[in-house]
Design a protein around this motif. Structure first.
Motif, mmCIF file in Angstrom:
data_model
loop_
_atom_site.group_PDB
_atom_site.id
_atom_site.type_symbol
_atom_site.label_atom_id
_atom_site.label_comp_id
_atom_site.label_asym_id
_atom_site.label_seq_id
_atom_site.Cartn_x
_atom_site.Cartn_y
_atom_site.Cartn_z
ATOM 1 N N GLY A 47 -40.287 20.478 35.401
ATOM 2 C CA GLY A 47 -39.115 20.258 36.116
ATOM 3 C C GLY A 47 -38.050 19.428 35.375
ATOM 4 O O GLY A 47 -37.425 18.504 35.962
ATOM 5 N N ARG A 48 -37.909 19.955 34.271
ATOM 6 C CA ARG A 48 -36.920 19.183 33.312
ATOM 7 C C ARG A 48 -35.502 19.406 33.745
ATOM 8 O O ARG A 48 -34.533 18.549 33.521
ATOM 9 N N VAL A 49 -35.194 20.799 34.441
ATOM 10 C CA VAL A 49 -34.056 21.011 35.025
ATOM 11 C C VAL A 49 -33.686 20.181 36.027
ATOM 12 O O VAL A 49 -32.549 19.618 36.020
ATOM 13 N N LEU A 50 -34.483 20.042 37.023
ATOM 14 C CA LEU A 50 -34.277 19.094 38.017
ATOM 15 C C LEU A 50 -33.924 17.739 37.309
ATOM 16 O O LEU A 50 -33.462 16.918 38.228
ATOM 17 N N ALA A 51 -34.990 17.138 36.557
ATOM 18 C CA ALA A 51 -34.706 15.891 36.196
ATOM 19 C C ALA A 51 -33.322 15.733 35.577
ATOM 20 O O ALA A 51 -32.487 14.660 35.657
ATOM 21 N N THR A 52 -32.902 16.818 34.760
ATOM 22 C CA THR A 52 -31.560 16.808 34.118
ATOM 23 C C THR A 52 -30.273 16.683 35.340
ATOM 24 O O THR A 52 -29.407 16.026 35.133
ATOM 25 N N ALA A 53 -30.505 17.655 36.278
ATOM 26 C CA ALA A 53 -29.707 17.382 37.381
ATOM 27 C C ALA A 53 -29.589 16.028 38.038
ATOM 28 O O ALA A 53 -28.456 15.575 38.470
ATOM 29 N N ALA A 54 -30.663 15.425 38.418
ATOM 30 C CA ALA A 54 -30.827 14.168 39.105
ATOM 31 C C ALA A 54 -30.213 12.887 38.041
ATOM 32 O O ALA A 54 -29.328 12.284 38.466
ATOM 33 N N LEU A 55 -30.321 13.176 36.711
ATOM 34 C CA LEU A 55 -29.489 12.187 35.825
ATOM 35 C C LEU A 55 -27.918 12.314 35.657
ATOM 36 O O LEU A 55 -27.209 11.325 35.735
ATOM 37 N N LEU A 56 -27.667 13.408 36.004
ATOM 38 C CA LEU A 56 -26.274 13.964 36.134
ATOM 39 C C LEU A 56 -25.784 13.369 37.428
ATOM 40 O O LEU A 56 -24.693 12.957 37.253
ATOM 41 N N LEU A 57 -26.432 13.418 38.238
ATOM 42 C CA LEU A 57 -25.789 13.173 39.881
ATOM 43 C C LEU A 57 -25.543 11.638 39.705
ATOM 44 O O LEU A 57 -24.776 10.857 39.979
ATOM 45 N N LEU A 87 -26.714 13.622 50.005
ATOM 46 C CA LEU A 87 -27.596 14.609 50.276
ATOM 47 C C LEU A 87 -28.213 15.284 49.199
ATOM 48 O O LEU A 87 -29.350 15.879 49.330
ATOM 49 N N LEU A 88 -27.753 15.317 48.057
ATOM 50 C CA LEU A 88 -28.436 16.052 46.969
ATOM 51 C C LEU A 88 -29.534 15.487 46.732
ATOM 52 O O LEU A 88 -30.594 15.871 46.037
ATOM 53 N N VAL A 89 -29.803 13.998 46.792
ATOM 54 C CA VAL A 89 -31.198 13.323 46.409
ATOM 55 C C VAL A 89 -32.334 13.782 47.066
ATOM 56 O O VAL A 89 -33.430 14.113 46.456
ATOM 57 N N PRO A 90 -32.339 13.893 48.376
ATOM 58 C CA PRO A 90 -33.718 14.568 49.160
ATOM 59 C C PRO A 90 -33.891 16.104 48.796
ATOM 60 O O PRO A 90 -35.002 16.336 48.575
ATOM 61 N N LEU A 91 -32.656 16.745 48.599
ATOM 62 C CA LEU A 91 -32.666 18.252 47.884
ATOM 63 C C LEU A 91 -33.541 18.273 46.607
ATOM 64 O O LEU A 91 -34.261 19.028 46.502
ATOM 65 N N LEU A 92 -32.961 17.351 45.767
ATOM 66 C CA LEU A 92 -33.759 17.297 44.415
ATOM 67 C C LEU A 92 -35.072 16.975 44.424
ATOM 68 O O LEU A 92 -35.973 17.375 43.690
ATOM 69 N N LEU A 93 -35.283 15.895 45.304
ATOM 70 C CA LEU A 93 -36.735 15.456 45.668
ATOM 71 C C LEU A 93 -37.766 16.389 46.291
ATOM 72 O O LEU A 93 -38.803 16.572 45.732
ATOM 73 N N ALA A 94 -37.203 17.395 46.891
ATOM 74 C CA ALA A 94 -37.879 18.200 47.463
ATOM 75 C C ALA A 94 -38.377 19.202 46.373
ATOM 76 O O ALA A 94 -39.631 19.639 46.381
ATOM 77 N N GLY A 95 -37.357 19.667 45.585
ATOM 78 C CA GLY A 95 -37.944 20.460 44.616
ATOM 79 C C GLY A 95 -38.681 19.711 43.595
ATOM 80 O O GLY A 95 -39.518 20.718 42.994
ATOM 81 N N ALA A 96 -38.451 18.663 43.322
ATOM 82 C CA ALA A 96 -39.352 17.942 42.457
ATOM 83 C C ALA A 96 -40.822 17.866 42.738
ATOM 84 O O ALA A 96 -41.993 17.994 42.138
ATOM 85 N N LEU A 97 -41.142 17.687 44.161
ATOM 86 C CA LEU A 97 -42.375 17.678 44.769
ATOM 87 C C LEU A 97 -42.992 19.049 44.830
ATOM 88 O O LEU A 97 -44.163 19.201 44.591
ATOM 89 N N LEU A 98 -42.052 20.294 45.001
ATOM 90 C CA LEU A 98 -42.753 21.397 44.771
ATOM 91 C C LEU A 98 -43.189 21.857 43.521
ATOM 92 O O LEU A 98 -44.210 22.454 43.538
#
Length: 365
Positions: A47-57, A87-98
């Motif tokens: 999930g490094r891509v997801l982590a990067t997107a979260a930091l940018l947000l 709204l992007l926070v729960p979307l990214l969280l769902a991806g992180a959990l998956l």
């Protein structure tokens, strides 16, 4: 050796060769991508891509004021819809959990904390009972198909002071007739007006930079007045004089090539801020369709001098436009020298905007 024996010997050799090939294939697999780590260590590598997107947000929410406006008013465009970034926070969280990524989940703490710091207080009900005066503002819509119904709904709102914007000339008489009983005092300046239960005085138009045509051509004075979109008056309340400003700032346009086009609105906000700064009355209320959210830096001249009733005493974001599915609050009630006790959004009328209301008191906490 007989033919039968030779056939059996050949079959034995072929079978042995196939068995050897299979064994070699199993023993030496083809080169493939290394599998992702599994187990406890894997959750930190996935999930490094997801982590990067979260930091940018998170950085976007923290540093939105640093986004330049030089190209397409990008900073103002982002700030207009900044609350929706949450709204992007729960979307990214769902991806992180998956992905079962601990790295992405931890990275999401940054945008979550930044969003709550910016908008968390709006989610709490900050209203208080009581108050001395109820004010309402409504862009009634130039193409409102039911001005009679709109006027009657506003008359029943309980407002002591009622500001209307985008008053069409053909509908002005309707509003004056329907509101006359509840509001014995009123004034109309161009396309904005104020109806009041209390006497009005010292009324004058306020320049909100809407006197130029689409190509910058100046309009004659008599035409300017017809299209005037700002005014100031003094309301003689039971508790003392109250300066009330009514404004309808210029519209904005979002163009994929040019970005956010808001030059007239921004100039109007600056002009309105200067008028409020020069106001001698201690107690001031600004009512109007400002065509933007107060997170937009274009309103710094107003927000640095006045307080939002919705932010101080409301519950939630108080979105007011479009009426069918509100996504932004562009209709504002700002105060100075009086205390907001409560703020809310009224039910829809025939307009594409929702009316906004606030209850204010003379005392200060």
């Amino acid at each position: 050796m007989t033919g039968s024996e030779r056939g059996q010997t050949m079959a034995t050799r072929v079978g042995a060769g196939i068995t050897a090939d299979v064994a070699d294939t199993v023993a030496t697999p083809k080169a493939t991508e290394p599998p992702e780590p599994s187990g406890p260590s894997g959750i930190w590598h996935r999930g490094r891509v997801l982590a990067t997107a979260a930091l940018l947000l998170g950085l976007l929410l923290l540093l939105h004021a640093s986004i330049p406006n030089r190209t397409g008013n990008l900073g103002s465009l982002v700030e207009t819809f900044l609350p929706w970034c949450g709204l992007l926070v729960p979307l990214l969280l769902a991806g992180a959990l998956l992905r079962r990524s601990a790295t992405a989940v931890i990275a999401l703490l940054l945008p979550a904390a930044a969003w709550l710091n910016l908008f968390g207080p709006l989610l709490v009900d900050k209203s208080h009972p009581g108050g001395d005066l109820t004010v309402v503002s409504h862009n009634v819509g130039a193409h409102n198909p039911d001005p009679v119904g709109t006027a009657r709904a506003l008359a029943g709102s309980g407002a002591d002071v009622l500001a209307l914007e985008e008053l069409a000339a053909r509908a002005r008489g309707t509003y004056e007739k329907e509101l006359a009983k509840a509001y014995p005092h009123h004034t109309v300046q161009g396309t904005v007006g104020l109806w009041s239960r209390f006497p009005l005085s010292d009324t004058r138009p306020v320049d909100v930079k809407m006197d130029a045509g689409p190509l910058g051509d100046a309009k004659p004075a008599e035409v300017k007045m017809v299209y005037n979109r700002g005014m100031r008056t003094t309301v003689a309340t039971d508790h003392g004089p109250l300066a009330v400003y009514v404004a309808h700032l210029g519209s904005v346009r979002v163009n994929p090539r040019a970005g956010l086009s808001s030059g007239r609105r921004d100039a109007g906000a600056q002009s309105l801020g200067q008028a409020v700064a020069a106001e001698e009355n201690e107690r001031v209320v600004l009512l109007g369709d400002l065509n933007g959210t107060l997170d937009d830096r274009a309103y710094a001249g107003l927000t640095s001098r006045m307080e939002s009733a919705q932010e101080a005493a409301g519950s939630g974001f108080g979105f007011s436009w479009p009426a069918a599915f509100p996504v932004v609050r562009i209709d504002q009630i700002l105060v100075r020298g009086v205390e907001p006790e409560s703020a809310w959004v009224l039910p829809a009328t025939g307009s594409d905007h929702l009316p906004v209301a606030a209850r204010v008191s003379w005392r200060t906490r």
